[in-house]
Write a protein that holds these residues in place. Structure first.
Motif, PDB file in Angstrom:
ATOM      1  N   LEU A 148      77.294  -3.591  50.136  1.00 41.23           N
ATOM      2  CA  LEU A 148      77.370  -2.102  49.482  1.00 41.23           C
ATOM      3  C   LEU A 148      76.723  -1.698  49.629  1.00 41.23           C
ATOM      4  O   LEU A 148      76.421  -0.663  49.281  1.00 41.23           O
ATOM      5  N   ALA A 149      74.943  -2.530  48.471  1.00 40.76           N
ATOM      6  CA  ALA A 149      74.255  -2.007  48.191  1.00 40.76           C
ATOM      7  C   ALA A 149      73.372  -1.759  49.373  1.00 40.76           C
ATOM      8  O   ALA A 149      72.774  -0.390  48.667  1.00 40.76           O
ATOM      9  N   ARG A 150      73.238  -2.264  50.066  1.00 42.68           N
ATOM     10  CA  ARG A 150      72.732  -2.038  51.292  1.00 42.68           C
ATOM     11  C   ARG A 150      73.526  -0.507  52.369  1.00 42.68           C
ATOM     12  O   ARG A 150      72.450   0.287  52.746  1.00 42.68           O
ATOM     13  N   GLU A 151      74.154  -0.627  52.405  1.00 39.39           N
ATOM     14  CA  GLU A 151      75.149   0.046  52.910  1.00 39.39           C
ATOM     15  C   GLU A 151      74.565   1.251  51.832  1.00 39.39           C
ATOM     16  O   GLU A 151      74.455   2.984  52.237  1.00 39.39           O
ATOM     17  N   GLY A 152      74.929   1.882  50.616  1.00 42.48           N
ATOM     18  CA  GLY A 152      74.046   2.955  49.308  1.00 42.48           C
ATOM     19  C   GLY A 152      72.838   3.195  50.030  1.00 42.48           C
ATOM     20  O   GLY A 152      72.188   4.515  49.546  1.00 42.48           O
ATOM     21  N   VAL A 153      71.980   2.719  49.829  1.00 45.83           N
ATOM     22  CA  VAL A 153      70.473   2.109  50.457  1.00 45.83           C
ATOM     23  C   VAL A 153      70.312   3.273  51.985  1.00 45.83           C
ATOM     24  O   VAL A 153      69.746   4.108  51.504  1.00 45.83           O
ATOM     25  N   SER A 154      71.225   2.374  52.990  1.00 44.82           N
ATOM     26  CA  SER A 154      70.874   3.397  54.172  1.00 44.82           C
ATOM     27  C   SER A 154      71.776   4.869  53.910  1.00 44.82           C
ATOM     28  O   SER A 154      70.985   5.792  54.403  1.00 44.82           O
ATOM     29  N   LEU A 155      73.168   4.703  52.749  1.00 44.13           N
ATOM     30  CA  LEU A 155      72.873   6.803  52.954  1.00 44.13           C
ATOM     31  C   LEU A 155      72.743   6.894  51.931  1.00 44.13           C
ATOM     32  O   LEU A 155      71.772   8.761  52.659  1.00 44.13           O
ATOM     33  N   LEU A 156      71.954   6.930  51.074  1.00 41.71           N
ATOM     34  CA  LEU A 156      71.205   7.534  50.549  1.00 41.71           C
ATOM     35  C   LEU A 156      70.056   8.374  50.750  1.00 41.71           C
ATOM     36  O   LEU A 156      69.282   9.090  50.487  1.00 41.71           O
ATOM     37  N   GLY A 157      69.132   7.301  52.204  1.00 44.80           N
ATOM     38  CA  GLY A 157      67.583   7.095  51.836  1.00 44.80           C
ATOM     39  C   GLY A 157      68.135   7.727  53.662  1.00 44.80           C
ATOM     40  O   GLY A 157      66.567   7.796  54.407  1.00 44.80           O
ATOM     41  N   GLY A 158      68.967   7.630  54.805  1.00 40.26           N
ATOM     42  CA  GLY A 158      68.473   7.710  55.883  1.00 40.26           C
ATOM     43  C   GLY A 158      69.101   9.587  55.956  1.00 40.26           C
ATOM     44  O   GLY A 158      68.967  10.155  55.354  1.00 40.26           O
ATOM     45  N   ASP A 159      69.413   8.937  56.955  1.00 39.12           N
ATOM     46  CA  ASP A 159      69.190  10.181  57.904  1.00 39.12           C
ATOM     47  C   ASP A 159      70.033  11.492  57.190  1.00 39.12           C
ATOM     48  O   ASP A 159      70.479  12.660  57.812  1.00 39.12           O
ATOM     49  N   PHE A 160      71.290  10.881  56.376  1.00 37.97           N
ATOM     50  CA  PHE A 160      72.585  12.000  56.106  1.00 37.97           C
ATOM     51  C   PHE A 160      72.543  11.940  54.755  1.00 37.97           C
ATOM     52  O   PHE A 160      73.727  12.458  53.802  1.00 37.97           O
ATOM     53  N   TRP A 161      71.571  11.576  54.612  1.00 38.04           N
ATOM     54  CA  TRP A 161      71.153  12.050  52.197  1.00 38.04           C
ATOM     55  C   TRP A 161      71.358  13.134  52.559  1.00 38.04           C
ATOM     56  O   TRP A 161      72.492  13.763  51.363  1.00 38.04           O
ATOM     57  N   HIS A 162      71.255  14.825  53.409  1.00 37.96           N
ATOM     58  CA  HIS A 162      71.342  15.540  52.596  1.00 37.96           C
ATOM     59  C   HIS A 162      72.924  15.766  52.890  1.00 37.96           C
ATOM     60  O   HIS A 162      73.459  17.315  53.094  1.00 37.96           O
ATOM     61  N   ARG A 163      73.949  15.158  53.632  1.00 33.69           N
ATOM     62  CA  ARG A 163      75.413  15.935  53.842  1.00 33.69           C
ATOM     63  C   ARG A 163      75.957  15.455  52.765  1.00 33.69           C
ATOM     64  O   ARG A 163      77.459  15.795  52.987  1.00 33.69           O
ATOM     65  N   ILE A 164      76.122  14.934  51.584  1.00 37.33           N
ATOM     66  CA  ILE A 164      76.140  13.789  50.581  1.00 37.33           C
ATOM     67  C   ILE A 164      76.782  15.043  49.783  1.00 37.33           C
ATOM     68  O   ILE A 164      76.445  16.041  49.525  1.00 37.33           O
ATOM     69  N   ARG A 165      78.153  15.201  49.588  1.00 40.56           N
ATOM     70  CA  ARG A 165      79.188  16.749  48.869  1.00 40.56           C
ATOM     71  C   ARG A 165      79.546  16.191  48.265  1.00 40.56           C
ATOM     72  O   ARG A 165      80.356  14.544  48.292  1.00 40.56           O
ATOM     73  N   GLN A 166      79.744  16.463  46.717  1.00 38.91           N
ATOM     74  CA  GLN A 166      80.827  16.455  45.527  1.00 38.91           C
ATOM     75  C   GLN A 166      82.073  17.319  46.351  1.00 38.91           C
ATOM     76  O   GLN A 166      81.713  18.446  46.251  1.00 38.91           O
ATOM     77  N   CYS A 167      83.292  16.563  46.124  1.00 38.22           N
ATOM     78  CA  CYS A 167      84.497  17.317  46.522  1.00 38.22           C
ATOM     79  C   CYS A 167      84.358  18.925  45.529  1.00 38.22           C
ATOM     80  O   CYS A 167      84.115  18.733  44.156  1.00 38.22           O
ATOM     81  N   GLU A 168      84.812  20.186  46.212  1.00 38.65           N
ATOM     82  CA  GLU A 168      85.017  21.065  45.163  1.00 38.65           C
ATOM     83  C   GLU A 168      86.422  21.766  44.435  1.00 38.65           C
ATOM     84  O   GLU A 168      86.993  22.175  44.072  1.00 38.65           O
ATOM     85  N   GLY A 169      87.060  20.660  44.633  1.00 35.25           N
ATOM     86  CA  GLY A 169      88.538  20.226  44.303  1.00 35.25           C
ATOM     87  C   GLY A 169      88.849  20.262  43.136  1.00 35.25           C
ATOM     88  O   GLY A 169      88.398  19.137  42.893  1.00 35.25           O
ATOM     89  N   PRO A 170      89.063  21.075  42.129  1.00 35.67           N
ATOM     90  CA  PRO A 170      89.080  20.464  40.771  1.00 35.67           C
ATOM     91  C   PRO A 170      90.248  19.866  40.671  1.00 35.67           C
ATOM     92  O   PRO A 170      91.266  20.391  41.129  1.00 35.67           O
ATOM     93  N   PRO A 171      89.992  18.492  39.866  1.00 39.61           N
ATOM     94  CA  PRO A 171      89.727  17.795  38.758  1.00 39.61           C
ATOM     95  C   PRO A 171      88.305  17.041  39.655  1.00 39.61           C
ATOM     96  O   PRO A 171      87.774  16.002  39.384  1.00 39.61           O
ATOM     97  N   CYS A 172      88.168  16.805  40.838  1.00 37.01           N
ATOM     98  CA  CYS A 172      88.176  15.678  41.849  1.00 37.01           C
ATOM     99  C   CYS A 172      86.951  15.484  41.878  1.00 37.01           C
ATOM    100  O   CYS A 172      85.550  17.244  42.003  1.00 37.01           O
ATOM    101  N   ALA A 173      86.124  14.671  41.729  1.00 34.95           N
ATOM    102  CA  ALA A 173      85.187  14.159  41.659  1.00 34.95           C
ATOM    103  C   ALA A 173      84.507  13.226  42.484  1.00 34.95           C
ATOM    104  O   ALA A 173      83.346  12.448  42.668  1.00 34.95           O
ATOM    105  N   VAL A 174      85.167  13.142  44.098  1.00 32.08           N
ATOM    106  CA  VAL A 174      85.019  12.324  44.860  1.00 32.08           C
ATOM    107  C   VAL A 174      83.958  12.724  45.600  1.00 32.08           C
ATOM    108  O   VAL A 174      83.732  13.804  46.095  1.00 32.08           O
ATOM    109  N   LEU A 175      82.610  11.902  46.078  1.00 31.21           N
ATOM    110  CA  LEU A 175      81.733  12.134  46.851  1.00 31.21           C
ATOM    111  C   LEU A 175      81.787  12.045  48.429  1.00 31.21           C
ATOM    112  O   LEU A 175      82.971  10.902  48.656  1.00 31.21           O
TER     113      LEU A 175
END
Length: 188
Positions: A128-155
């Motif tokens: 899971l940590a490796r998956e996180g590293v790949s996501l956070l440092g890979g091609d889609f890091w700029h596509r990570i969003r936080q849900c705009e539905g209040p009070p949702c905090a899902v990334l």
């Protein structure tokens, strides 16, 4: 290809990444009384099975639960930093890298022709940590969003063509927002 359910065994899988789905195991994170869905080692086992990282309960311990929670919180803060376009917290980056450096569960081709992870809970968390590293440092890091539905905090990972997705799920938070907007127009 079958579409997987967004909610499996009481856990939300709306992040588009197992690393972000782990971060979603705190319900009401932005509210006054957040609830940890990983309250016991058995809950962690259930999540690993629901996330399809394990075939059956892998036998989580209290120590594994502490590890999973610390990894989850680091992933959440790092993902939120990416969503907000701010610097990654060094402490969380170091923690994530530490977990990613551990021996991960091995990927194997099963007799039914499916790829499966094989390993103990610590190895699954390392994966899971490796998956996180790949996501956070890979091609889609700029596509990570936080849900705009209040009070949702899902990334989530925004895989929409335009890159303008606002909600973790159209059937949940997106639908609530559209209904609220419709009611507002009807009253106005």
């Amino acid at each position: 290809m079958a579409v997987k359910a967004e909610i499996r065994d009481g856990f939300k899988f709306r992040g588009g990444s197992p690393a972000l789905d782990l971060a979603a195991t705190v319900v009401g994170r932005l509210g006054a009384t957040p609830r940890d869905l990983l309250a016991t080692p058995a809950d962690l086992d259930r999540w690993l099975v629901a996330a399809e990282l394990a075939e059956g309960p892998p036998g989580s311990t209290e120590g594994n639960l502490v590890q999973a929670r610390s990894l989850r919180e680091a992933l959440y803060r790092l993902g939120l930093s990416r969503a907000q376009g701010v610097a990654l917290p060094d402490v969380d980056r170091d923690l994530l890298n530490g977990y990613a450096a551990l021996p991960a569960a091995s990927l194997q081709l099963d007799t039914d022709g499916r790829a499966r992870l094989s390993g103990d809970v610590r190895g699954l968390l390392a994966e899971l940590a490796r998956e996180g590293v790949s996501l956070l440092g890979g091609d889609f890091w700029h596509r990570i969003r936080q849900c705009e539905g209040p009070p949702c905090a899902v990334l989530f990972v925004d895989t929409s063509r335009k890159g303008d997705r606002r909600w973790c799920s159209m059937s949940a938070c997106g639908n609530k927002a559209k209904v609220a907007e419709w009611r507002k127009r009807e009253r106005g």
